[in-house]
Design an enzyme around this catalytic site. Structure first.
Site, PDB file in Angstrom:
ATOM      1  N   PHE A   1       7.219  -3.843  13.349  1.00  0.00           N
ATOM      2  CA  PHE A   1       8.270  -3.236  12.537  1.00  0.00           C
ATOM      3  C   PHE A   1       9.591  -3.168  13.299  1.00  0.00           C
ATOM      4  O   PHE A   1      10.667  -3.256  12.701  1.00  0.00           O
ATOM      5  CB  PHE A   1       7.836  -1.836  12.081  1.00  0.00           C
ATOM      6  CG  PHE A   1       8.729  -1.239  11.046  1.00  0.00           C
ATOM      7  CD1 PHE A   1       8.656  -1.658   9.723  1.00  0.00           C
ATOM      8  CD2 PHE A   1       9.640  -0.250  11.376  1.00  0.00           C
ATOM      9  CE1 PHE A   1       9.485  -1.108   8.758  1.00  0.00           C
ATOM     10  CE2 PHE A   1      10.474   0.312  10.422  1.00  0.00           C
ATOM     11  CZ  PHE A   1      10.393  -0.117   9.106  1.00  0.00           C
TER      12      PHE A   1
ATOM     13  N   HIS B   1      -1.093  -0.824   4.882  1.00  0.00           N
ATOM     14  CA  HIS B   1      -0.125  -0.850   5.981  1.00  0.00           C
ATOM     15  C   HIS B   1       0.244  -2.287   6.369  1.00  0.00           C
ATOM     16  O   HIS B   1       1.411  -2.591   6.604  1.00  0.00           O
ATOM     17  CB  HIS B   1      -0.722  -0.100   7.178  1.00  0.00           C
ATOM     18  CG  HIS B   1       0.195   0.047   8.338  1.00  0.00           C
ATOM     19  ND1 HIS B   1       1.268   0.904   8.326  1.00  0.00           N
ATOM     20  CD2 HIS B   1       0.201  -0.543   9.556  1.00  0.00           C
ATOM     21  CE1 HIS B   1       1.895   0.838   9.477  1.00  0.00           C
ATOM     22  NE2 HIS B   1       1.273  -0.040  10.245  1.00  0.00           N
TER      23      HIS B   1
END
Length: 155
Positions: A59, A90
């Site tokens: 991320f 996720h």
């Protein structure tokens, strides 16, 4: 009149390349780094023109890659890491945001940012793409960066 064709070559003799690597799933990430460095060396690049930046996870790759690109120190950035599907959504969120963010960072900075982030269903697929059966995607991403450096220089 003849059509002009412009392509990037694969010489990395004076290429300055930053590797931005996710520490999450680090044993895979390290194999991707080894593949990228091998590619740069095989194409004439030198270790003094390579820098490695490590960030917590996939991320964070886009923001670190963008910041590195904006320094003006590098001709290209190679993002490396592994996102492996688990039992929750996720994976989908992280994979989509990392992919979109890396592409956006490249467009916003004008610096080639190559995508060497594995998105796999399981650990076995990641291992295969980090230097065994399916080659090394770190090598492939570095080769993309080298070609893009040379294409930009030819423009």
């Amino acid at each position: 009149m003849q059509i002009q064709q412009i392509e990037g070559g694969f010489g990395a003799q004076d290429a300055r390349i930053a590797l931005v690597v996710s520490r999450f799933n680090d044993f895979i990430g390290q194999k991707l780094v080894e593949g990228a460095i091998d590619c740069i060396r095989r194409n004439g690049g030198s270790e003094e023109n390579i820098a490695i930046y490590r960030c917590p996870g996939a991320f964070e790759l886009p923001m670190v890659a963008k910041k590195v690109a904006l320094t003006g120190k590098y001709d290209a950035v190679v993002t490396l890491g592994a996102i492996i599907r688990g039992s929750t959504p996720h994976f989908d969120v992280i994979a989509a945001e990392a992919t979109k963010g890396i592409a956006q960072a490249s467009l916003e900075t004008g610096v080639p940012i190559a995508f060497g982030v594995l998105t796999t269903e399981n650990i076995e697929q990641a291992i295969e793409r980090a230097g065994t059966k399916a080659g090394n995607k770190g090598f492939d991403a570095a080769l993309t960066a080298i070609e893009m450096i040379n294409l930009y220089r030819a423009m």
